[in-house]
Design a protein around this motif. Sequence first.
Motif, mmCIF file in Angstrom:
data_model
loop_
_atom_site.group_PDB
_atom_site.id
_atom_site.type_symbol
_atom_site.label_atom_id
_atom_site.label_comp_id
_atom_site.label_asym_id
_atom_site.label_seq_id
_atom_site.Cartn_x
_atom_site.Cartn_y
_atom_site.Cartn_z
ATOM 1 N N ASN A 1 -2.940 -0.795 -11.533
ATOM 2 C CA ASN A 1 -2.051 -1.813 -12.078
ATOM 3 C C ASN A 1 -2.281 -3.144 -11.371
ATOM 4 O O ASN A 1 -2.774 -3.200 -10.242
ATOM 5 N N ALA A 2 -1.905 -4.222 -12.054
ATOM 6 C CA ALA A 2 -2.189 -5.576 -11.567
ATOM 7 C C ALA A 2 -1.441 -5.884 -10.282
ATOM 8 O O ALA A 2 -1.955 -6.620 -9.425
ATOM 9 N N LEU A 3 -0.236 -5.346 -10.125
ATOM 10 C CA LEU A 3 0.552 -5.660 -8.928
ATOM 11 C C LEU A 3 -0.140 -5.142 -7.670
ATOM 12 O O LEU A 3 -0.216 -5.849 -6.655
ATOM 13 N N ALA A 4 -0.634 -3.912 -7.721
ATOM 14 C CA ALA A 4 -1.345 -3.358 -6.569
ATOM 15 C C ALA A 4 -2.609 -4.165 -6.279
ATOM 16 O O ALA A 4 -2.969 -4.401 -5.122
ATOM 17 N N GLU A 5 -3.287 -4.617 -7.350
ATOM 18 C CA GLU A 5 -4.483 -5.443 -7.168
ATOM 19 C C GLU A 5 -4.120 -6.789 -6.544
ATOM 20 O O GLU A 5 -4.820 -7.278 -5.650
ATOM 21 N N ASN A 6 -3.017 -7.394 -7.006
ATOM 22 C CA ASN A 6 -2.560 -8.672 -6.436
ATOM 23 C C ASN A 6 -2.163 -8.517 -4.969
ATOM 24 O O ASN A 6 -2.251 -9.472 -4.188
ATOM 25 N N LEU A 7 -1.724 -7.319 -4.625
ATOM 26 C CA LEU A 7 -1.365 -7.031 -3.242
ATOM 27 C C LEU A 7 -2.607 -6.982 -2.348
ATOM 28 O O LEU A 7 -2.505 -7.086 -1.125
ATOM 29 N N GLY A 8 -3.771 -6.840 -2.994
ATOM 30 C CA GLY A 8 -5.021 -6.801 -2.248
ATOM 31 C C GLY A 8 -5.602 -5.417 -2.113
ATOM 32 O O GLY A 8 -6.509 -5.195 -1.303
ATOM 33 N N LEU A 9 -5.104 -4.459 -2.902
ATOM 34 C CA LEU A 9 -5.569 -3.078 -2.819
ATOM 35 C C LEU A 9 -6.630 -2.791 -3.868
ATOM 36 O O LEU A 9 -6.621 -3.377 -4.950
ATOM 37 N N GLN A 10 -7.520 -1.857 -3.555
ATOM 38 C CA GLN A 10 -8.549 -1.403 -4.476
ATOM 39 C C GLN A 10 -8.615 0.120 -4.431
ATOM 40 O O GLN A 10 -8.252 0.743 -3.425
ATOM 41 N N THR A 11 -9.072 0.695 -5.540
ATOM 42 C CA THR A 11 -9.271 2.143 -5.564
ATOM 43 C C THR A 11 -10.251 2.550 -4.466
ATOM 44 O O THR A 11 -11.307 1.927 -4.304
ATOM 45 N N GLY A 12 -9.876 3.570 -3.718
ATOM 46 C CA GLY A 12 -10.703 4.034 -2.611
ATOM 47 C C GLY A 12 -10.226 3.540 -1.259
ATOM 48 O O GLY A 12 -10.678 4.048 -0.219
ATOM 49 N N ASP A 13 -9.317 2.552 -1.247
ATOM 50 C CA ASP A 13 -8.772 2.070 0.029
ATOM 51 C C ASP A 13 -7.983 3.174 0.719
ATOM 52 O O ASP A 13 -7.346 4.008 0.063
ATOM 53 N N LYS A 14 -8.006 3.140 2.049
ATOM 54 C CA LYS A 14 -7.209 4.068 2.852
ATOM 55 C C LYS A 14 -6.197 3.241 3.640
ATOM 56 O O LYS A 14 -6.585 2.415 4.477
ATOM 57 N N ILE A 15 -4.921 3.429 3.329
ATOM 58 C CA ILE A 15 -3.865 2.638 3.966
ATOM 59 C C ILE A 15 -3.563 3.241 5.325
ATOM 60 O O ILE A 15 -3.107 4.382 5.427
ATOM 61 N N LEU A 16 -3.799 2.459 6.367
ATOM 62 C CA LEU A 16 -3.663 2.960 7.738
ATOM 63 C C LEU A 16 -2.273 2.704 8.306
ATOM 64 O O LEU A 16 -1.634 3.620 8.830
ATOM 65 N N THR A 17 -1.791 1.455 8.225
ATOM 66 C CA THR A 17 -0.492 1.110 8.800
ATOM 67 C C THR A 17 0.203 0.059 7.938
ATOM 68 O O THR A 17 -0.441 -0.669 7.175
ATOM 69 N N VAL A 18 1.517 -0.010 8.073
ATOM 70 C CA VAL A 18 2.321 -1.109 7.529
ATOM 71 C C VAL A 18 3.150 -1.649 8.683
ATOM 72 O O VAL A 18 3.859 -0.888 9.358
ATOM 73 N N ASP A 19 3.017 -2.937 8.942
ATOM 74 C CA ASP A 19 3.659 -3.568 10.108
ATOM 75 C C ASP A 19 3.299 -2.845 11.405
ATOM 76 O O ASP A 19 4.129 -2.660 12.299
ATOM 77 N N GLY A 20 2.060 -2.401 11.478
ATOM 78 C CA GLY A 20 1.568 -1.773 12.696
ATOM 79 C C GLY A 20 1.955 -0.321 12.877
ATOM 80 O O GLY A 20 1.572 0.307 13.868
ATOM 81 N N GLN A 21 2.703 0.242 11.928
ATOM 82 C CA GLN A 21 3.170 1.627 12.044
ATOM 83 C C GLN A 21 2.485 2.514 11.009
ATOM 84 O O GLN A 21 2.406 2.155 9.834
ATOM 85 N N ALA A 22 1.993 3.669 11.452
ATOM 86 C CA ALA A 22 1.413 4.626 10.518
ATOM 87 C C ALA A 22 2.496 5.167 9.590
ATOM 88 O O ALA A 22 3.656 5.321 9.992
ATOM 89 N N VAL A 23 2.128 5.447 8.348
ATOM 90 C CA VAL A 23 3.070 5.983 7.352
ATOM 91 C C VAL A 23 2.769 7.459 7.154
ATOM 92 O O VAL A 23 1.640 7.829 6.808
ATOM 93 N N ASP A 24 3.764 8.304 7.387
ATOM 94 C CA ASP A 24 3.554 9.751 7.303
ATOM 95 C C ASP A 24 3.440 10.236 5.862
ATOM 96 O O ASP A 24 2.542 11.019 5.538
ATOM 97 N N LYS A 25 4.357 9.784 4.997
ATOM 98 C CA LYS A 25 4.455 10.332 3.647
ATOM 99 C C LYS A 25 3.855 9.360 2.635
ATOM 100 O O LYS A 25 4.232 8.194 2.579
ATOM 101 N N PHE A 26 2.952 9.869 1.809
ATOM 102 C CA PHE A 26 2.327 9.013 0.796
ATOM 103 C C PHE A 26 3.368 8.436 -0.154
ATOM 104 O O PHE A 26 3.289 7.269 -0.531
ATOM 105 N N ALA A 27 4.365 9.245 -0.514
ATOM 106 C CA ALA A 27 5.400 8.785 -1.439
ATOM 107 C C ALA A 27 6.245 7.667 -0.841
ATOM 108 O O ALA A 27 6.949 6.962 -1.568
ATOM 109 N N GLY A 28 6.201 7.491 0.476
ATOM 110 C CA GLY A 28 6.995 6.451 1.124
ATOM 111 C C GLY A 28 6.284 5.117 1.248
ATOM 112 O O GLY A 28 6.850 4.154 1.773
ATOM 113 N N LEU A 29 5.034 5.020 0.749
ATOM 114 C CA LEU A 29 4.259 3.796 0.928
ATOM 115 C C LEU A 29 4.880 2.596 0.217
ATOM 116 O O LEU A 29 4.918 1.490 0.767
ATOM 117 N N THR A 30 5.382 2.802 -1.009
ATOM 118 C CA THR A 30 5.964 1.671 -1.744
ATOM 119 C C THR A 30 7.155 1.098 -0.995
ATOM 120 O O THR A 30 7.303 -0.129 -0.880
#
Length: 450
Positions: A148-177
Amino acid sequence: MEILIKASQFILSLSLLIVLHELGHFIPAKLFKTKVEKFYLFFDYKFSIFKKKVGETVYGIGWIPLGGYVKIAGMIDESMDKEQMALPPKPWEFRSKPAWQRLIIMLGGVFVNFVLGIFIYIMLMWSYGEEFLPNESVNAKDGIWVENALAENLGLQTGDKILTVDGQAVDKFAGLTLEFINGNNYQIERNGQILDKEIPEDFISQLMDRGKNAGPLIYPRYPFTISSISEDSPNVGSDLKPKDIITAINGNTIKYFDQAESILQNLKNKKVTVSVKRGNETKQVNLEVTEEGKFGVGLAILPGKDLEKLGYYDLADIKYSFSEAIPAGWNKSWKTLTDYVKQLKKIFNPSTGAYKGLGGFISIGSIFPDEFSAQSFWTITAFLSIMLGFMNLLPIPALDGGHVVFTLWEMITGKKPGDKFLEYAQIVGFVLLLTLLIFANGNDIFRLFK
């Protein structure tokens, strides 16, 4: 029927929270020999659905489902009983009690809300444990799927691996949003390179503008599993069946649906041969590609258990003993509270657009499931209890937090605010809360029509 089920759960949860919150005021008031004139679920302007006097207290149910209250003698509250306040203080009145006792009475409701939320989370951890798709499992495979365009505008691409948000690792994939909603920056791995990116300040506004049916912001990468064949598809009548998994197109092996998308764009209006996994066997099926580069089929979003069986991801399934559930429930409560505080801060920053997400009774009621589930009901009730506790702590006159601030001021300075000042403060607080209530429910109505 679905609306009735949602509404019934909402009313039951709200009623439970209100009664226990008010009980948190009622019990210490009684312990300190303070007269409690009324104990009400909902408000009873002009008349009550039910009321009965037991001892010195009238217990009842009002007809306006906007909360509830206890009317404590000698206290300037939502009843605005000016006649009583004009009389000399009586020993059994709230205003005659020491400041420390009044402080305990006022904090009782908030205390109950927080304890209730923590208790429910502990019992949920003990009874059900936790089952989720770890973000690390997605990262260990081939990253996320962006469609979707919003994720692309956020700077994400298919295949990216999200490591941290605000320096903190995210345990649950469903909690990323939710982490993106609360966060300011994130870090990803893309093709072996570590990248730091900023979350746009108006990200929440963009998220809200998508609408509630827009689907998740990001997905794990799914296999190309058939859910259905469209009536206008050129492949109606082919040997393709629901639950088939396409594993190759013209000999090109594919693991994920997004890989098929890019291949099909180069095969428009052509006939192709696909390899299909059906149960334990693999079949070859001849299909036609439309001029849009599609097969005219629906994609099945498989549940986590099925993805795990197919070897795509490893789910976490954590079971807790009662002693283990206590810190797990506490951590869940703390995470719920801190996430809520972060969102509230963004609501008060107009540039984030978070105010668009502010909702009233319709929004709260809609988070309950269409079918009753004890686990879902108690999870939502725990969240609402902690939310109610925090909201009541806000230093706004007419809320418990406002009374607490005035009492603390008295304890620190030795000067008690005058009754007139407290009356005016109560009115101002009511106006603020009413404005917020109208705005939140107005948002709900606007979204319904939109």
